[in-house]
Enzyme design. Sequence first.
Site, PDB file in Angstrom:
ATOM      1  N   HIS A   1       5.474   2.036  -2.239  1.00 30.48           N
ATOM      2  CA  HIS A   1       5.591   1.151  -3.387  1.00 30.48           C
ATOM      3  C   HIS A   1       4.663   1.972  -4.312  1.00 30.48           C
ATOM      4  O   HIS A   1       3.467   2.541  -4.069  1.00 30.48           O
ATOM      5  CB  HIS A   1       4.860  -0.111  -2.958  1.00 30.48           C
ATOM      6  CG  HIS A   1       4.794  -1.208  -3.950  1.00 30.48           C
ATOM      7  ND1 HIS A   1       4.271  -1.303  -5.040  1.00 30.48           N
ATOM      8  CD2 HIS A   1       6.031  -2.330  -3.949  1.00 30.48           C
ATOM      9  CE1 HIS A   1       4.428  -2.320  -5.767  1.00 30.48           C
ATOM     10  NE2 HIS A   1       5.440  -3.123  -5.283  1.00 30.48           N
TER      11      HIS A   1
ATOM     12  N   ASP B   1      -0.723   0.362   4.158  1.00 33.67           N
ATOM     13  CA  ASP B   1      -0.188  -0.730   3.249  1.00 33.67           C
ATOM     14  C   ASP B   1       0.630  -1.404   4.307  1.00 33.67           C
ATOM     15  O   ASP B   1       1.885  -1.354   4.556  1.00 33.67           O
ATOM     16  CB  ASP B   1       0.876   0.056   2.222  1.00 33.67           C
ATOM     17  CG  ASP B   1       1.645  -1.094   1.355  1.00 33.67           C
ATOM     18  OD1 ASP B   1       1.362  -2.419   1.546  1.00 33.67           O
ATOM     19  OD2 ASP B   1       2.234  -0.726   0.484  1.00 33.67           O
TER      20      ASP B   1
ATOM     21  N   GLN C   1       4.459  -5.515   3.942  1.00 42.51           N
ATOM     22  CA  GLN C   1       5.572  -5.834   4.427  1.00 42.51           C
ATOM     23  C   GLN C   1       5.660  -5.975   5.898  1.00 42.51           C
ATOM     24  O   GLN C   1       6.409  -6.403   6.649  1.00 42.51           O
ATOM     25  CB  GLN C   1       6.709  -5.040   4.110  1.00 42.51           C
ATOM     26  CG  GLN C   1       6.910  -4.825   2.430  1.00 42.51           C
ATOM     27  CD  GLN C   1       7.658  -6.408   1.849  1.00 42.51           C
ATOM     28  OE1 GLN C   1       8.284  -7.237   2.527  1.00 42.51           O
ATOM     29  NE2 GLN C   1       7.513  -6.336   0.630  1.00 42.51           N
TER      30      GLN C   1
ATOM     31  N   LYS D   1       3.087 -13.040  -0.227  1.00 38.23           N
ATOM     32  CA  LYS D   1       4.254 -12.801   0.393  1.00 38.23           C
ATOM     33  C   LYS D   1       4.499 -13.425   1.982  1.00 38.23           C
ATOM     34  O   LYS D   1       5.220 -13.028   2.931  1.00 38.23           O
ATOM     35  CB  LYS D   1       4.446 -11.179   0.681  1.00 38.23           C
ATOM     36  CG  LYS D   1       4.674 -10.457  -0.595  1.00 38.23           C
ATOM     37  CD  LYS D   1       4.901  -8.993  -0.260  1.00 38.23           C
ATOM     38  CE  LYS D   1       4.647  -7.908  -1.479  1.00 38.23           C
ATOM     39  NZ  LYS D   1       5.292  -8.348  -2.749  1.00 38.23           N
TER      40      LYS D   1
ATOM     41  N   CYS E   1      10.017  -1.257  -7.565  1.00 40.32           N
ATOM     42  CA  CYS E   1       8.639  -0.486  -7.551  1.00 40.32           C
ATOM     43  C   CYS E   1       8.489   0.604  -6.642  1.00 40.32           C
ATOM     44  O   CYS E   1       7.353   0.915  -6.124  1.00 40.32           O
ATOM     45  CB  CYS E   1       7.659  -1.556  -7.322  1.00 40.32           C
ATOM     46  SG  CYS E   1       7.454  -2.973  -8.518  1.00 40.32           S
TER      47      CYS E   1
END
Lengths: 158, 429
Positions: free
Chosen positions: B143, B219, B222, B245, B384
């Site tokens: 991202h 990261d 997700q 999220k 993104c």
Amino acid sequence: MSDDPLHQEIILDHYRNPRGRGLRAPFEVQVHHVNPTCGDEIDLRVHLTKDADGRVVVSDVSYDGQGCSISQASASVLAEQIVGLSLGDALMVQQGFSELMQSRGTLTPDEDLLGDGIAFAGVSKYPARVKCALLAWMAWRDAVSQAVDSVVEGKTSE
Amino acid sequence: MNAVAPLDVARIREDFPILRRHVRGKPLIYLDSGATSQKPLAVLDAEREFYLTCNAAVHRGAHALAEEATDAYESARARIAAFVGAHAHEIVFTRNATEAINLLAYAFSNSTDKARNAASLPDGAERFVLRPGDEIVVTEMEHHANLVPWQEVCAKTGATLRWIGLTDEGRLDLSDLSVITERTKVVSFVHQSNILGTINPVATIAAAARAVGALVILDACQSVPHMPVDVADLDVDAIMWSGHKMLGPNGIGCLWAKESVLAAMPPFISGGSMIETVTMESSTYAPPPQRFEAGTPMTAQAIGLAAAADYLTALGMDRVHHHEEMLTVAMLDGLGSIDGVKIIGPGVGQRGSAVSFVVDGVHPHDVGHILDSRGVAVRVGHHCAWPTVRRMGVPATTRATPYIYNDLEDIDALVEGVIAARDFYWGSR
């Protein structure tokens, strides 16, 4: 893309059979514009000339790019509507189209001014798509403002 | 594998009033949770309850409300930490995950600046000082939030950015791990790609990074909302994710980093609350996590996020993951069998529920528009991750990202909508 089936058909027709697509010479200025939120891109060239009365005329608009049906069809409508107009008249068309797109569906479009551009009236109700419809028009506005100086000084790329 | 009890989606949907909405005259089918999730009543109630009963500025003031607010804020930190198997004092609250990555990136550029000026740095900050010749490694599926901050660090410090490339299927090209060398100071990569859905082999990459002494950053935006994540199992130095999220409020993200890593980092944002002593000449700083939480913090958001963590814990993250695997298989099957549709990303196995696709000859924006007209909310564009879509050879994609409140009927509606979009544009061709 538009709630009106007739308008839908006009947009699809320009999308499938784009008018004036492809980069051509001569031209004074080429610009590259992107829509950073969706990645749509356009390369657009303008060719301005002076007629016998000394008026600046939009002799050609040529373009290439990739994007959704709205952005591609609107580039096609732009080329169809403004090539051959005096720069002053072309700027009126551009301004009329911009106002229509920012109207959130509240304006009744002027067909005499905008031609097939009226098909985008419904698109103005979708804020996420307005930038798609304006991509080519903003690119043209940018290119023209750079090209005016060139045409006055007589610099044209063959 | 143990049998996992399925989620009761009908029951879950009762907790999300927004899902009863109609859009464009059709019942809303929300398949854009990868961009932001919807919020259950428990989260909204927790925020409201804080404002109704004990709102006060935390970590200052000696009155009863201030104490209660501070307790509520720190209790939220402990519950959120527990959600990822962490200690509370290793969790830093940020505005969002992007800010958490910047907090780490600035630890590098600020340490480098201060070292040049011989300014005071925490013990251990040497590992954050970069010099020309040093390298930062990311991947081609990041991202922008885990790419642009590192480009900035390189521009400021003279370090060089390297990356691990992708295979045509959309997995990391592990034959490319040779980019991790003795010069590598940081390896920062995504756990689950937000666009391809790929779940990356954390242990393999972390081992390569460890072997050269590089800091390992993951990261987890997700992954934390969608699968069980335990920092003790990951063998990385830091992870970050966003609250919104994972059913939480906007305006809060989390950074987890090992105590020793946080302790060695200079501050990012400075001001009130993050200090130890202040004179007109200079200041000393509080220990982590307070060192990184300057100004009045986002108390209600932290409390809302803790309620979201509690909600997911009550469902069971293994059940959440299992539910999403079922929806993923249905999406890959249903979309993949449509003539003219191509999945952008790997097939089943080591992949999450973010499913991207393109329809031959139809731009993703147009697919999204037709879906929207049918009440189906998806994301279109480059998500993104512009270099990633470029690598995959497409200008953009349409992406569906389901969550706990979606069921197989929603996937059916998606598949029918994509067929309708294809037929509309293919029409007279």
